[in-house]
Design a protein around this motif. Structure first.
Motif, PDB file in Angstrom:
ATOM      1  N   ILE A  85       1.006  -1.099   0.099  1.00 27.70           N
ATOM      2  CA  ILE A  85      -0.050  -0.125   0.052  1.00 27.70           C
ATOM      3  C   ILE A  85       0.781   1.258  -0.158  1.00 27.70           C
ATOM      4  O   ILE A  85       1.988   1.340   0.890  1.00 27.70           O
ATOM      5  CB  ILE A  85      -1.008   0.036   1.064  1.00 27.70           C
ATOM      6  CG1 ILE A  85      -1.903   1.142   1.090  1.00 27.70           C
ATOM      7  CG2 ILE A  85      -0.300   0.044   2.503  1.00 27.70           C
ATOM      8  CD1 ILE A  85      -3.045   1.105  -0.041  1.00 27.70           C
ATOM      9  N   ALA A  86       0.510   2.210  -0.994  1.00 22.83           N
ATOM     10  CA  ALA A  86       1.548   3.394  -0.981  1.00 22.83           C
ATOM     11  C   ALA A  86       0.929   4.363  -0.661  1.00 22.83           C
ATOM     12  O   ALA A  86      -0.436   4.762  -0.866  1.00 22.83           O
ATOM     13  CB  ALA A  86       1.872   3.589  -2.634  1.00 22.83           C
ATOM     14  N   ILE A  87       1.472   5.173   0.464  1.00 21.11           N
ATOM     15  CA  ILE A  87       0.688   6.462   1.222  1.00 21.11           C
ATOM     16  C   ILE A  87       1.900   7.655   0.768  1.00 21.11           C
ATOM     17  O   ILE A  87       2.999   7.391   1.409  1.00 21.11           O
ATOM     18  CB  ILE A  87       0.611   5.986   2.461  1.00 21.11           C
ATOM     19  CG1 ILE A  87      -0.191   4.846   2.717  1.00 21.11           C
ATOM     20  CG2 ILE A  87       0.114   7.313   3.144  1.00 21.11           C
ATOM     21  CD1 ILE A  87      -1.559   5.013   2.241  1.00 21.11           C
ATOM     22  N   GLY A  88       1.340   8.806   0.336  1.00 18.88           N
ATOM     23  CA  GLY A  88       2.133   9.747   0.131  1.00 18.88           C
ATOM     24  C   GLY A  88       2.810  10.528   1.323  1.00 18.88           C
ATOM     25  O   GLY A  88       2.047  10.394   2.388  1.00 18.88           O
ATOM     26  N   PRO A  89       3.508  11.559   1.337  1.00 25.72           N
ATOM     27  CA  PRO A  89       3.778  12.474   2.353  1.00 25.72           C
ATOM     28  C   PRO A  89       2.811  13.209   2.751  1.00 25.72           C
ATOM     29  O   PRO A  89       1.736  13.605   2.158  1.00 25.72           O
ATOM     30  CB  PRO A  89       5.208  13.138   1.867  1.00 25.72           C
ATOM     31  CG  PRO A  89       4.875  13.240   0.429  1.00 25.72           C
ATOM     32  CD  PRO A  89       4.214  11.922   0.160  1.00 25.72           C
TER      33      PRO A  89
END
Length: 244
Positions: free
Chosen positions: A193-197
């Motif tokens: 799962i990719a989560i941005g800053p």
């Protein structure tokens, strides 16, 4: 009565005596005021708990004798990798701590176009050691006997390119193609799962993720902060496909 768990970076076996790490020893002796004969549990990340008893406490060292080895079966069948845009200070600590409690298998901190934290050299090494300490402490608290890896930060494109081919790759998107209710785990049980800053993924970041095979996952109509998004996604995935 809850028994204190202590992470020890050493081989452990019943009958062996080990010196406890300095910070843990100080906590047991000065804060909890344990004495010789009191119980604790040691673990080193190999999937076992090692019940032990304190055999000596002095100003220089605390030692414990291991009494048994108990395999634990509390790891999720779903191997979740959190690809996390680096967040500032306490936000990143919170993400690491709670993701560990929720059963994440690995954390990949990444630099992206909108990352506000830039790490290199000695500062990078200190921050990485701090993050690993946060994860270890979360394992001590939550009862996990396997410590999730916190990888050294790298560029988003490089991190995405190094992911295993058999993993389901997800990107939170209110208009994403996948709804949680219809999501199916891959045969490998690996999910990234990719989560941005704090500033989110830039258009170029999103293009790079989509080019690397990331697909949109709808997780409600609201925009979540970086310290909320990953934890909500992990909890939802564990409830849908894991062991929550």
């Amino acid at each position: 009565m809850r028994v204190t768990r202590v992470h020890v970076e050493a081989a452990l076996a019943p009958g062996h005596e080990v010196a406890l790490p300095e910070d843990a020893a100080a906590h047991l002796a000065r804060v909890l005021r344990l004495r010789e004969g009191d119980a604790c549990v040691l673990f080193n990340g190999d999937g076992h708990d090692y019940p032990a008893r304190l055999v000596s406490l002095d100003k220089r060292q605390v030692r414990a004798r291991i009494e048994a080895a108990q395999p634990l079966q509390n790891e999720s069948p779903l191997r979740i990798v959190l690809l996390q845009g680096i967040a500032r200070g306490e936000k990143m600590d919170l993400i690491l701590q709670k993701a560990t409690e929720l059963g994440v298998a690995q954390i990949l901190p990444v630099d992206s176009e909108r990352s506000e934290v830039k790490l290199s050299g000695e500062r990078l090494q200190k921050r990485l050691a701090h993050w690993q300490g946060v994860v270890v402490a979360a394992c001590e608290q939550s009862g996990r006997a396997r410590v999730p890896e916190v990888a050294s930060p790298q560029a988003l494109i490089a991190a995405a390119a190094a992911l295993p081919d058999d993993a389901l790759r997800l990107l939170l998107d209110p208009q994403g193609a996948h709804a949680l209710s219809t999501l199916q785990a891959p045969a490998s049980q690996r999910v990234v799962i990719a989560i941005g800053p704090e500033g989110g993924w830039s258009p170029r970041d999103r293009q790079a993720l989509e080019a690397a095979g990331f697909q949109g996952l709808r997780l409600g109509p609201r925009v979540l902060r970086t310290e909320t998004a990953g934890l909500a996604a992990i909890a939802a995935l564990q409830a849908r496909l894991g062991d929550l």
